[in-house]
Design a protein around this motif. Structure first.
Motif, PDB file in Angstrom:
ATOM      1  N   ALA A  38       0.953  -1.075  -0.050  1.00 51.80           N
ATOM      2  CA  ALA A  38      -0.217  -0.097  -0.149  1.00 51.80           C
ATOM      3  C   ALA A  38       0.876   1.138   0.043  1.00 51.80           C
ATOM      4  CB  ALA A  38      -0.857  -0.141   1.483  1.00 51.80           C
ATOM      5  N   ALA A  39       2.030   1.085   0.751  1.00 52.79           N
ATOM      6  CA  ALA A  39       2.942   2.291   1.004  1.00 52.79           C
ATOM      7  C   ALA A  39       3.698   2.455  -0.541  1.00 52.79           C
ATOM      8  CB  ALA A  39       3.870   2.190   1.923  1.00 52.79           C
ATOM      9  N   SER A  40       3.901   1.370  -1.041  1.00 54.13           N
ATOM     10  CA  SER A  40       4.552   1.722  -2.516  1.00 54.13           C
ATOM     11  C   SER A  40       3.668   2.208  -3.378  1.00 54.13           C
ATOM     12  CB  SER A  40       4.721   0.260  -2.965  1.00 54.13           C
ATOM     13  OG  SER A  40       3.659  -0.441  -3.486  1.00 54.13           O
ATOM     14  N   ARG A  41       2.513   2.333  -3.233  1.00 55.83           N
ATOM     15  CA  ARG A  41       1.631   3.044  -4.221  1.00 55.83           C
ATOM     16  C   ARG A  41       1.240   4.495  -3.935  1.00 55.83           C
ATOM     17  NH1 ARG A  41       0.393   0.067  -8.388  1.00 55.83           N
ATOM     18  NH2 ARG A  41      -1.708   0.585  -8.341  1.00 55.83           N
ATOM     19  N   THR A  42       1.919   4.983  -3.021  1.00 53.38           N
ATOM     20  CA  THR A  42       2.011   6.513  -2.690  1.00 53.38           C
ATOM     21  C   THR A  42       3.212   7.134  -2.922  1.00 53.38           C
ATOM     22  OG1 THR A  42       2.950   5.982  -0.476  1.00 53.38           O
ATOM     23  CG2 THR A  42       0.780   5.822  -0.524  1.00 53.38           C
ATOM     24  N   GLU A  43       3.505   8.308  -2.554  1.00 54.01           N
ATOM     25  CA  GLU A  43       4.668   8.953  -2.885  1.00 54.01           C
ATOM     26  C   GLU A  43       5.899   8.676  -1.941  1.00 54.01           C
ATOM     27  OE1 GLU A  43       3.939  13.351  -3.429  1.00 54.01           O
ATOM     28  OE2 GLU A  43       2.569  12.911  -4.984  1.00 54.01           O
ATOM     29  N   PRO A  45       7.231   5.576  -0.221  1.00 54.55           N
ATOM     30  CA  PRO A  45       7.005   4.065  -0.336  1.00 54.55           C
ATOM     31  C   PRO A  45       7.689   3.504   1.270  1.00 54.55           C
ATOM     32  CG  PRO A  45       8.763   4.661  -1.718  1.00 54.55           C
ATOM     33  CD  PRO A  45       7.853   6.024  -1.322  1.00 54.55           C
ATOM     34  N   ARG A  86      10.669  -0.706   2.733  1.00 55.87           N
ATOM     35  CA  ARG A  86       9.741  -0.609   1.519  1.00 55.87           C
ATOM     36  C   ARG A  86       9.954  -1.852   0.836  1.00 55.87           C
ATOM     37  NH1 ARG A  86      13.038  -0.428  -3.039  1.00 55.87           N
ATOM     38  NH2 ARG A  86      15.006   0.501  -3.027  1.00 55.87           N
TER      39      ARG A  86
END
Length: 105
Positions: A38-43, A45, A86
């Motif tokens: 989910a974090a990898s899909r944001t600015e 990661p 990450r």
């Protein structure tokens, strides 16, 4: 779609293949992978290990301790050695284990 699977349920990422290597995760380990996805899909990661452990419901004090005994987990999870983590690999290449293809050797 694999991304929906990863975000939606840790159960569907507990047993995966990547580049012909099988990865098996416990429930909390799978939650960590899902949070990192989910974090990898944001600015941003990178996620602090303590936040990962807390959100995943772990009583462990360190991410490395949580994954102890799970050979190869560092091929999927990258640490900056300052407490942040990450995903290392593009998850579009990770596919579920096909039950009909599994057999004992």
């Amino acid at each position: 779609e694999i991304s929906a699977c990863l975000v939606g349920s840790e159960m569907c990422i507990r047993d995966r293949y990547y580049d012909n290597r099988r990865y098996q995760f416990g429930v909390i380990q799978a939650r960590i992978i899902a949070l990192l996805y989910a974090a990898s899909r944001t600015e941003m990661p990178w996620v602090h290990g303590k936040d990962l452990l807390n959100k995943a419901g772990s009583e462990s004090l360190r991410v490395a301790a949580l994954f102890r005994g799970n050979i190869g987990w560092q091929e999927l999870v990258f640490s900056d050695r300052r407490g942040y983590y990450r995903l290392r690999l593009p998850l579009r290449h990770i596919v579920p284990v096909q039950p009909q293809l599994q057999f004992a050797i």
